[in-house]
Design a protein around this motif. Structure first.
Motif, short mmCIF file in Angstrom:
data_model
loop_
_atom_site.label_atom_id
_atom_site.label_comp_id
_atom_site.label_asym_id
_atom_site.label_seq_id
_atom_site.Cartn_x
_atom_site.Cartn_y
_atom_site.Cartn_z
N LEU A 263 -29.80 9.66 29.78
CA LEU A 263 -30.21 8.36 29.23
C LEU A 263 -31.71 8.27 29.05
N ALA A 264 -32.46 8.90 29.96
CA ALA A 264 -33.92 8.80 29.90
C ALA A 264 -34.52 9.69 28.82
N ALA A 265 -33.80 10.75 28.44
CA ALA A 265 -34.34 11.73 27.50
C ALA A 265 -34.28 11.19 26.07
N SER A 266 -35.09 11.79 25.22
CA SER A 266 -35.07 11.46 23.80
C SER A 266 -34.91 12.75 23.01
N GLY A 267 -34.74 12.62 21.71
CA GLY A 267 -34.63 13.79 20.86
C GLY A 267 -33.19 14.19 20.60
N PRO A 268 -32.98 15.40 20.06
CA PRO A 268 -31.64 15.87 19.73
C PRO A 268 -30.76 16.00 20.97
N ALA A 269 -29.45 16.00 20.74
CA ALA A 269 -28.49 16.07 21.84
C ALA A 269 -28.70 17.26 22.76
N PRO A 270 -28.97 18.47 22.24
CA PRO A 270 -29.18 19.60 23.16
C PRO A 270 -30.37 19.40 24.09
N ASP A 271 -31.44 18.76 23.60
CA ASP A 271 -32.60 18.50 24.45
C ASP A 271 -32.26 17.49 25.53
N ARG A 274 -30.24 19.28 28.17
CA ARG A 274 -31.10 20.11 29.03
C ARG A 274 -31.77 19.24 30.11
N THR A 275 -32.30 18.09 29.68
CA THR A 275 -32.94 17.19 30.64
C THR A 275 -31.94 16.69 31.67
N LEU A 297 -38.47 18.42 38.77
CA LEU A 297 -37.72 18.97 37.65
C LEU A 297 -38.19 20.38 37.27
N ASP A 298 -37.23 21.20 36.82
CA ASP A 298 -37.52 22.53 36.29
C ASP A 298 -36.72 22.72 35.00
N LEU A 299 -37.25 22.17 33.91
CA LEU A 299 -36.55 22.27 32.62
C LEU A 299 -36.43 23.71 32.16
N GLY A 300 -37.41 24.54 32.54
CA GLY A 300 -37.39 25.93 32.10
C GLY A 300 -36.24 26.74 32.68
N ALA A 301 -35.66 26.26 33.77
CA ALA A 301 -34.55 26.99 34.39
C ALA A 301 -33.21 26.69 33.72
#
Length: 317
Positions: A263-271, A274-275, A297-301
């Protein structure tokens, strides 16, 4: 602003143990007390990331007062709706290896007038035009299995997206009625919803598409240690996201953190997926019912895969 509705909130007490011995006297070395309930956990996680969240909750008795105080301590605005019964207390026992044992109380029986008052409180918040309303958790006695259907009707009247995280008959009735923006079951809840066992990725994707076909726009399926799957009505692909294995401290609230991240994330569904998974993974590395902040958070993982292999077993993800 995101409004959350938790019909059966609690004061959560988590006890950390070296090892749980069933039938024996156990001694905890650490205790945690937090405001609890799935919608409240979503609001807490959002607040930790600076996202405005407001929790609508029925409250009663001394623990109801304590719940409101705890929400304020966690930076969550609250609209308490008084009820005659006492707000429940849930107990979580967490072993040093991360194994979690939960004992959830049933909660107070709500009178019809109290249910109407809860819906009226939500209606008043919907009129302010929030970004979304999240309804989550179990229903206490007296509320009725159609509660989420009634809530969806209010949200649709105000043109506010409704996100639902529940299970059993109340979830099934809401899905059949349609008009939901997103539902977030785990694979067991999704299997119960569609009436079949889900073993493979294809099983989960097929079940999620069955839910979408009934009028829900998106299904976010949390798979615990195996990540999450996302199916959206208007998207050409389905997505899976996950990361390397973790050694959990506590799994309590991880699914709620996942939903909050989406809910907090923005952008395309895959992004956004990931969040969401990054928030859920961060939650299991925290003790008790603590929820992650930005520094956790570790988005890169997190790896995102479009149209994952339907033949894969869920345990192979």
């Amino acid at each position: 602003m995101i409004v959350t509705v938790t019909p059966n909130p609690s004061v959560d007490r988590a006890l950390d143990l070296d090892r749980l011995e069933v039938g024996e006297v156990n001694r905890a070395h650490t205790t945690h007390v937090h405001p609890g309930g799935k919608g409240i956990n979503v609001a807490r996680a959002l607040a930790r990331h600076g996202v405005a969240a407001l929790a609508v909750v029925p409250t009663g008795g001394p623990d109801g007062t304590r719940l409101t105080e705890l929400l304020a301590e966690h930076g969550v605005a609250a609209v308490p709706v008084p009820v005659a019964g006492d707000t429940r207390t849930n107990v979580t026992l967490v072993d040093a290896d991360g194994s979690t044992t939960k004992v959830n109380a049933p909660g107070p029986r709500m009178a019809e007038a109290e249910v109407d008052a809860l819906l009226a409180a939500v209606d008043a918040q919907l009129a302010t035009g929030p970004q979304a309303v999240v309804a989550a958790g179990s229903l206490p006695a007296g509320v009725g299995d159609a509660f989420f259907v009634r809530l969806a009707a209010l949200a649709n009247r105000h043109h506010v997206p409704l996100v639902l995280d529940s299970s059993g008959v109340p979830l099934a009735r809401a899905v059949r009625a349609g008009g939901l923006t997103l539902v977030k079951p785990n694979e067991h809840e999704l299997g119960e919803l569609v009436g079949r066992e889900l073993v493979t990725v294809g099983d989960v994707l097929g079940a999620a598409r069955d839910v979408v076909a009934q009028g829900t726009r998106g299904v976010l399926v949390s798979l615990g240690a195996h990540g999450a799957l996302l199916v959206c009505r208007d998207a050409p692909h389905a997505w899976w996201a996950g990361g390397p294995p973790l050694v959990p401290l506590s799994t309590v609230g991880a699914g709620d953190a996942t939903l909050a991240g989406f809910l907090a994330a923005s952008g395309p569904a895959p992004d956004r997926l990931r969040t969401a998974v990054a928030w859920g993974r961060a939650a299991v590395l925290l003790p008790g019912t603590e929820l992650p902040g930005p520094q956790d958070l570790d988005l890169g993982a997190v790896r995102v895969v479009a149209d994952p292999d339907p033949h894969l077993a869920l345990k192979e993800l």
